[in-house]
Scaffold this motif. Structure first.
Motif, PDB file in Angstrom:
ATOM      1  N   GLU A 114      28.003  55.436  41.576  1.00 50.31           N
ATOM      2  CA  GLU A 114      29.108  54.567  41.198  1.00 50.31           C
ATOM      3  C   GLU A 114      28.682  53.670  40.047  1.00 50.31           C
ATOM      4  N   ILE A 115      29.574  53.501  39.090  1.00 49.62           N
ATOM      5  CA  ILE A 115      29.273  52.684  37.920  1.00 49.62           C
ATOM      6  C   ILE A 115      29.288  51.212  38.319  1.00 49.62           C
ATOM      7  N   GLU A 116      28.251  50.511  37.957  1.00 50.86           N
ATOM      8  CA  GLU A 116      28.158  49.093  38.287  1.00 50.86           C
ATOM      9  C   GLU A 116      28.955  48.266  37.292  1.00 50.86           C
ATOM     10  N   ASP A 117      29.523  47.185  37.807  1.00 50.96           N
ATOM     11  CA  ASP A 117      30.300  46.271  36.975  1.00 50.96           C
ATOM     12  C   ASP A 117      29.884  44.853  37.320  1.00 50.96           C
ATOM     13  N   SER A 118      29.067  44.259  36.467  1.00 50.11           N
ATOM     14  CA  SER A 118      28.543  42.922  36.727  1.00 50.11           C
ATOM     15  C   SER A 118      29.637  41.865  36.685  1.00 50.11           C
ATOM     16  N   THR A 119      30.732  42.151  35.977  1.00 55.08           N
ATOM     17  CA  THR A 119      31.817  41.171  35.878  1.00 55.08           C
ATOM     18  C   THR A 119      32.739  41.208  37.080  1.00 55.08           C
ATOM     19  N   ASP A 120      32.642  42.291  37.865  1.00 54.16           N
ATOM     20  CA  ASP A 120      33.505  42.459  39.045  1.00 54.16           C
ATOM     21  C   ASP A 120      34.975  42.294  38.663  1.00 54.16           C
ATOM     22  N   ASP A 121      35.309  42.850  37.526  1.00 56.17           N
ATOM     23  CA  ASP A 121      36.667  42.724  36.994  1.00 56.17           C
ATOM     24  C   ASP A 121      37.491  43.918  37.434  1.00 56.17           C
ATOM     25  N   GLU A 122      38.499  43.695  38.248  1.00 57.02           N
ATOM     26  CA  GLU A 122      39.341  44.778  38.750  1.00 57.02           C
ATOM     27  C   GLU A 122      40.577  44.999  37.898  1.00 57.02           C
ATOM     28  N   THR A 123      40.744  44.204  36.830  1.00 64.29           N
ATOM     29  CA  THR A 123      41.995  44.223  36.075  1.00 64.29           C
ATOM     30  C   THR A 123      42.398  45.609  35.597  1.00 64.29           C
ATOM     31  N   PRO A 124      41.511  46.386  34.945  1.00 65.53           N
ATOM     32  CA  PRO A 124      41.950  47.679  34.437  1.00 65.53           C
ATOM     33  C   PRO A 124      42.315  48.667  35.535  1.00 65.53           C
ATOM     34  N   PHE A 125      41.907  48.389  36.781  1.00 67.74           N
ATOM     35  CA  PHE A 125      42.167  49.341  37.849  1.00 67.74           C
ATOM     36  C   PHE A 125      43.370  48.966  38.706  1.00 67.74           C
ATOM     37  N   ALA A 126      43.671  47.679  38.830  1.00 68.71           N
ATOM     38  CA  ALA A 126      44.687  47.272  39.790  1.00 68.71           C
ATOM     39  C   ALA A 126      45.788  46.397  39.214  1.00 68.71           C
ATOM     40  N   SER A 127      45.686  45.999  37.950  1.00 68.56           N
ATOM     41  CA  SER A 127      46.666  45.047  37.423  1.00 68.56           C
ATOM     42  C   SER A 127      48.072  45.627  37.410  1.00 68.56           C
ATOM     43  N   HIS A 128      48.208  46.928  37.157  1.00 72.81           N
ATOM     44  CA  HIS A 128      49.540  47.514  37.111  1.00 72.81           C
ATOM     45  C   HIS A 128      50.197  47.501  38.489  1.00 72.81           C
ATOM     46  N   ASP A 129      49.390  47.586  39.561  1.00 70.17           N
ATOM     47  CA  ASP A 129      49.953  47.495  40.902  1.00 70.17           C
ATOM     48  C   ASP A 129      50.435  46.083  41.208  1.00 70.17           C
ATOM     49  N   THR A 130      49.779  45.096  40.578  1.00 71.61           N
ATOM     50  CA  THR A 130      50.124  43.700  40.840  1.00 71.61           C
ATOM     51  C   THR A 130      51.340  43.259  40.049  1.00 71.61           C
ATOM     52  N   TYR A 131      51.405  43.641  38.787  1.00 65.17           N
ATOM     53  CA  TYR A 131      52.417  43.096  37.886  1.00 65.17           C
ATOM     54  C   TYR A 131      53.575  44.050  37.590  1.00 65.17           C
ATOM     55  N   LEU A 132      53.408  45.322  37.870  1.00 68.78           N
ATOM     56  CA  LEU A 132      54.477  46.273  37.571  1.00 68.78           C
ATOM     57  C   LEU A 132      55.082  46.816  38.860  1.00 68.78           C
TER      58      LEU A 132
END
Length: 742
Positions: A114-132
């Motif tokens: 699994e690719i590590e993400d030090s920023t723990d930023d979920e925006t590119p993966f889940a933002s469309h579910d939240t706002y659209l």
């Protein structure tokens, strides 16, 4: 953990066609096969047919089939270079593209962690579910509506990336993230300074860390492995994954918009089919310009011309008029619902996802090596597409108003022509209604000057309505009459600084909805072609490994597997019937090791007499069962008969037998590779006789614990269950007689 090499015959089937390729799905009991007719058939373990995908056209051959690691999409490659991605469950086409050359190898490779993400930023993966909000379903409005989902995040929420690797006869290798986003093009011929006509790519596979790509090449009478490196894959794997996810979201939405537009076209054509047949026939019998004149004369004077009166009484009729009116009402109501809800929502979603990509590009450190400098054209065309959809909505409202006036007026005319009493509910027309109706009738005749003054004016089809022109791939014949943006346009003309601002979306008045849609699709394709161009520049040739000599006319069978536990890659190559070479690549230590296995003369030393029952053994076909076992189909020749044998060869014992050496720019495996007699490495009890069946090729799956053997005639398949208990093993008697029928 002990491993049982026992196998049990599950079923057998004879087909009425030749089978060329076989591939197992690792997560489901599905076997994909391709036929000599270019078909791809998905069958279950019991040979139940799930679906058949026909060839794009006659004469096309399938060169590669493989399941995406999430096992929800299958990729099919043809000899024309066409690659199609299909949803396994629905058989819907997810994506297609053409690499413009015959395909020689075809495989999917998944990253080992699994690719590590030090920023723990979920925006590119889940933002469309939240706002659209979810895209509205329109299945009740259209029979052609379909659900499409090619998003890797839906089936694999972890940050794991996979690549589709395609080798071509032109000497080029394409890599695509999730099989959709082009992310690198490696021109092998240019890197090794050899014309593509002089070598053939046999196999291509990414390493476990995606940093290296191992390319097996047959060059003249030499078989070589070239190691290429690309630092961008491991270094920018997270940005690449995020861009690929956004690309998938956009493609999904564009497929949704495609379906909406197709449904709009179907609704429009349904209403116009009968109208076009009747009115176009009448228009073609009249002189150019007389159709509008006849209807206007009828409106102003109340008396129709002789031809128009005959048409209304005999062709259109009062009953037919009411039927057409109802048909138009239903169709226009459907079109309006499709435009207002699904189409508008789909375009807003595309704009949102494109703005997300634009926001990514502002983070230069992470995304510039992948996205470069983005052109603003795609974002402006997305806005222009939204404006065009709103313009179509206005056109529908205007046409609905005009049609109601037209049908009501024509109904009054028909009543008078039939000399019937005027009903009490007969429509009354205001002066404004008369103006609208006059303008509507005056546009019945639309003529076209093809080449200026050089050619005479030629009539187009009977031009009754204004919505259909938005659904054709050509410029609008009549632009929108009610332009509510005149003051805004004047403001832009007076302020050039505002007119040139990239944040202001243009309004292309002359383009149809289909043209604007096609323009947006082209811009999106150009936008996501950037990663391929940038990543392709970073491929570097690291090593050239000379493996062995081979006849130019011979075919080398090669298979590749990544061993995630050891972070190494294994390449097995069947040199000929008597030689098998296995090479291990270790990117971490920058070493590779190799071992060569042969069948030497039949041994009759103590302990090996049992092999005499198999006669002379030869290699026939190989495939990795999993990272630790190599499945081998053998030919066995005795004095009395010829048969096939099958063996599951564990690779753990070879670890100490590899001759390792550092990866230099040039390496030679043949001179430094130890040679071992295969008889000394296997137990006679591990060799399984395939009696009464001449095998040609195998396909195995360690995840599903199955193996399939294709007959020499390529028309029969035997399926075996693997790793069964020894006491349950039965090679000959478990065959279901009903399964052998055609």
């Amino acid at each position: 953990m002990s491993y049982s090499s026992a196998m049990r015959l599950f079923c057998q089937k004879i087909f009425g066609f030749k089978i060329e390729l076989m591939k197992w799905c690792n997560r489901m009991d599905l076997l994909a096969i391709s036929t000599d007719k270019g078909e791809v058939i998905i069958r279950r373990l019991n040979f139940q047919r799930i679906w058949t995908h026909p060839p794009p056209k006659d004469g096309i051959k399938v060169r590669g089939i493989d399941f995406r690691p999430d096992e929800k999409i299958i990729a099919i490659g043809y000899n024309t270079g066409l690659v199609i991605l299909l949803d396994i469950g629905t058989q819907n086409e997810i994506s297609s593209f053409n690499v413009n050359s015959d395909i020689t190898c075809f495989s999917w490779t998944q990253s080992n962690k699994e690719i590590e993400d030090s920023t723990d930023d979920e925006t590119p993966f889940a933002s469309h579910d939240t706002y659209l909000p979810p895209l509205p379903s329109f299945t009740s409005l259209s029979s052609s509506a379909r659900k499409s989902d090619n998003l890797p995040t839906k089936s694999n929420p972890k940050r794991v990336i996979n690549f589709l690797v395609i080798g071509l006869s032109s000497g080029v290798i394409h890599t695509l993230v999730f099989g959709i986003l082009p992310c690198g093009q490696l021109d092998v011929g240019a890197k090794i300074n050899v014309p593509s006509s002089q070598f053939q790519i046999v196999d291509a596979k990414l390493s476990v860390d995606s940093k290296q790509i191992f390319v097996s090449v047959k060059l003249g009478n030499m078989f070589k492995v070239y190691i290429f490196e690309n630092e961008l894959f491991p270094t920018f794997s997270l940005p690449l994954l995020r861009v690929a996810v956004q690309h998938g979201l956009i493609l999904n939405t564009m497929v949704y918009i495609d379906d909406v537009i197709q449904s709009i076209i179907e609704a429009w054509e349904t209403a116009l089919l009968e109208m076009d047949i009747k009115l176009a026939k009448y228009a073609s019998s009249q002189e150019p310009g007389t159709v509008s004149a006849d209807f206007l004369e009828l409106l102003m004077l109340g008396e129709p011309s002789q031809s128009l009166a005959s048409f209304l009484a005999n062709e259109l009729t009062e009953k037919g008029l009411k039927k057409l009116g109802n048909s138009f009402d239903i169709s226009y109501s459907t079109i309006q619902k499709l435009v207002v809800e699904p189409l508008h929502a789909g375009i807003l979603n595309v704009c949102y996802h494109l703005n997300t990509v634009k926001g990514m590009s502002r983070n230069v450190y992470y995304y510039k090596p992948i996205l470069g400098k983005l052109s603003n054209a795609v974002f402006q065309n997305a806005g222009a597409f939204l404006i065009k959809a709103m313009e179509l909505q206005q056109a529908i409202e205007q046409s609905t108003r005009d049609y109601k006036l037209f049908w009501a007026w024509l109904n009054n005319v028909m009543v008078r022509l039939m000399e019937e009493n005027t009903p009490d509910d007969c429509a009354a027309f205001s002066q404004q209604d008369i103006i609208y109706l006059t303008e509507f009738l005056s546009n019945f005749d639309i003529c076209d000057d093809k080449d200026g003054d050089a050619e005479p004016m030629t009539r187009k089809k009977f031009n009754l309505e204004r919505v259909g022109q938005y659904l054709e791939n050509k410029n609008l014949e009549i632009e929108s009459r009610n332009d509510t943006t005149q003051e805004w346009n004047q403001l832009l003309e007076d302020n050039h600084c505002m007119k040139k601002c990239e944040l202001i979306y243009p309004h292309h008045k002359h383009l149809s909805l289909v043209q604007q849609h096609n323009l947006l699709k082209k811009c999106i394709g150009d936008l996501f072609s950037t990663p391929e161009k940038l990543i392709s520049k970073e491929f570097r040739l690291k090593a050239e490994i000379n493996c062995f000599e081979v006849l130019e006319t011979s075919t080398v069978v090669a298979d590749h597997v990544n061993v995630e536990a050891d972070n190494v890659s294994l390449l097995a190559m069947l040199i000929d019937k008597n030689q098998l070479m296995i090479i291990e690549f270790n990117p971490k230590s920058n070493t590779f090791g190799a071992v060569r296995l042969v069948f030497q003369a039949r041994p009759f030393i103590e302990g090996n007499e049992k092999f005499a029952t198999f006669g002379t053994l030869k290699f026939h076909h190989i495939q990795f069962y999993n990272a630790g076992i190599l499945s081998i189909l053998l030919d066995s020749q005795t004095d009395t008969r010829q048969m096939n044998c099958f063996i599951q060869f564990p690779l753990s014992g070879l670890k100490m037998k590899f001759a390792y050496q550092k990866v230099g720019f040039t390496g030679n495996v043949m001179t430094a590779t130890p040679l071992y007699n295969f008889y000394d490495l296997i137990e006679p009890t591990s060799v399984r006789v395939i009696d009464g069946f001449d095998g040609n090729m195998i396909a195995v799956s360690g995840c599903r614990k199955v193996a399939s053997i294709l007959s020499e005639s390529q028309k029969g398949i035997r399926l075996y269950e693997m790793e069964v208990e020894d006491e349950d093993e039965d090679m000959e008697t478990t065959l279901d007689s009903s399964a052998t029928q055609n």
